[in-house]
Scaffold this motif. Structure first.
Motif, mmCIF file in Angstrom:
data_model
loop_
_atom_site.group_PDB
_atom_site.id
_atom_site.type_symbol
_atom_site.label_atom_id
_atom_site.label_comp_id
_atom_site.label_asym_id
_atom_site.label_seq_id
_atom_site.Cartn_x
_atom_site.Cartn_y
_atom_site.Cartn_z
ATOM 1 N N LEU A 217 0.843 -1.275 0.050
ATOM 2 C CA LEU A 217 -0.045 -0.308 -0.075
ATOM 3 C C LEU A 217 1.047 1.339 -0.110
ATOM 4 O O LEU A 217 0.658 2.232 -0.750
ATOM 5 N N GLY A 218 1.890 1.194 0.683
ATOM 6 C CA GLY A 218 2.972 2.418 0.962
ATOM 7 C C GLY A 218 3.558 2.663 -0.570
ATOM 8 O O GLY A 218 3.507 3.682 -0.912
ATOM 9 N N ALA A 219 4.008 1.479 -1.274
ATOM 10 C CA ALA A 219 4.473 1.544 -2.463
ATOM 11 C C ALA A 219 3.390 2.343 -3.289
ATOM 12 O O ALA A 219 3.847 3.234 -4.272
ATOM 13 N N LYS A 220 2.044 1.841 -3.437
ATOM 14 C CA LYS A 220 1.229 2.136 -4.441
ATOM 15 C C LYS A 220 0.916 3.779 -4.137
ATOM 16 O O LYS A 220 0.804 4.601 -5.192
ATOM 17 N N HIS A 221 0.775 4.166 -2.853
ATOM 18 C CA HIS A 221 0.593 5.519 -2.488
ATOM 19 C C HIS A 221 1.737 6.486 -2.546
ATOM 20 O O HIS A 221 1.370 7.662 -2.797
ATOM 21 N N LEU A 222 2.775 6.036 -2.376
ATOM 22 C CA LEU A 222 3.999 6.797 -2.013
ATOM 23 C C LEU A 222 4.843 7.274 -3.147
ATOM 24 O O LEU A 222 5.166 8.462 -3.556
ATOM 25 N N LYS A 223 4.945 6.178 -4.052
ATOM 26 C CA LYS A 223 5.813 6.220 -5.231
ATOM 27 C C LYS A 223 4.881 5.619 -6.563
ATOM 28 O O LYS A 223 5.821 5.499 -7.417
ATOM 29 N N ASN A 224 3.820 5.429 -6.196
ATOM 30 C CA ASN A 224 2.772 4.735 -7.368
ATOM 31 C C ASN A 224 3.702 3.580 -8.206
ATOM 32 O O ASN A 224 3.816 3.641 -9.413
ATOM 33 N N SER A 225 4.314 2.619 -7.146
ATOM 34 C CA SER A 225 5.112 1.594 -7.845
ATOM 35 C C SER A 225 4.522 0.207 -7.209
ATOM 36 O O SER A 225 3.660 0.300 -6.297
ATOM 37 N N SER A 226 5.220 -0.634 -7.729
ATOM 38 C CA SER A 226 5.118 -2.023 -7.012
ATOM 39 C C SER A 226 5.793 -2.165 -5.545
ATOM 40 O O SER A 226 6.696 -1.147 -5.557
#
Length: 170
Positions: A127-136
């Motif tokens: 979830l952090g990856a998705k919301h913070l860096k728009n990544s996997s």
């Protein structure tokens, strides 16, 4: 933190990552709020809290068993008595209740730092990856590694340094 990965979801660290991604003001606050709501939603998923409480209780039982010293036993009856006395000291139902209450209170209050201190679920990093860096998750982990190796002390490293304990050699 319950998991080292949870550090990246702390509001100050998440904000620093988003600032490095050039978010600021209302847009930054909105991204942080969305991240918090999704984390709370994941935690509130049916069975999620129970899974964490169960893992926590297992660790406490394991730690208790590892600390039991049975060398004073002179015979098998003594061994059984000492074992029973020392394991009876751990009230698993109470441990589970306290852990569940800490998590539920953090969810109710929307207190992300308190939640992250008590909730071990590696799925939160995705979830952090998705919301913070728009990544996997994998791409985010690679970015963290690169950012930590970067000789420049960016906002991310500075924020991380504020929450990590100082390491001193003995």
């Amino acid at each position: 933190m319950s998991e080292i990965e949870n550090l990246f979801l702390l509001p100050d660290i998440a904000a620093a990552i988003l600032q490095e991604e050039k978010y600021d003001g209302e847009e930054l606050r909105a991204k942080l709020k969305t991240l918090t709501l999704e984390v709370l939603s994941e935690v509130s998923r049916p069975g999620s809290i129970e899974e964490v409480v169960l893992r926590y209780c297992r660790r406490r039982i394991d730690r208790t068993l590892k600390k039991i010293d049975l060398k004073d036993a002179e015979n098998s009856a003594d061994l059984a008595t000492i074992y029973a006395e020392r394991t009876a000291a751990l009230d698993v139902a109470s441990v589970a209740k306290e852990a569940r209450e800490r998590i539920e209170e953090a969810v109710t209050k929307g207190d992300l730092p308190a939640l992250l201190a008590n909730f071990d679920n590696k799925a939160l990093l995705a979830l952090g990856a998705k919301h913070l860096k728009n990544s996997s998750k994998l791409s985010f982990e690679s970015w963290v590694t690169r950012a930590m190796r970067d000789p420049e002390a960016g906002k991310f490293k500075t924020a991380l340094g504020k929450v990590l304990p100082e390491v001193t050699a003995r």
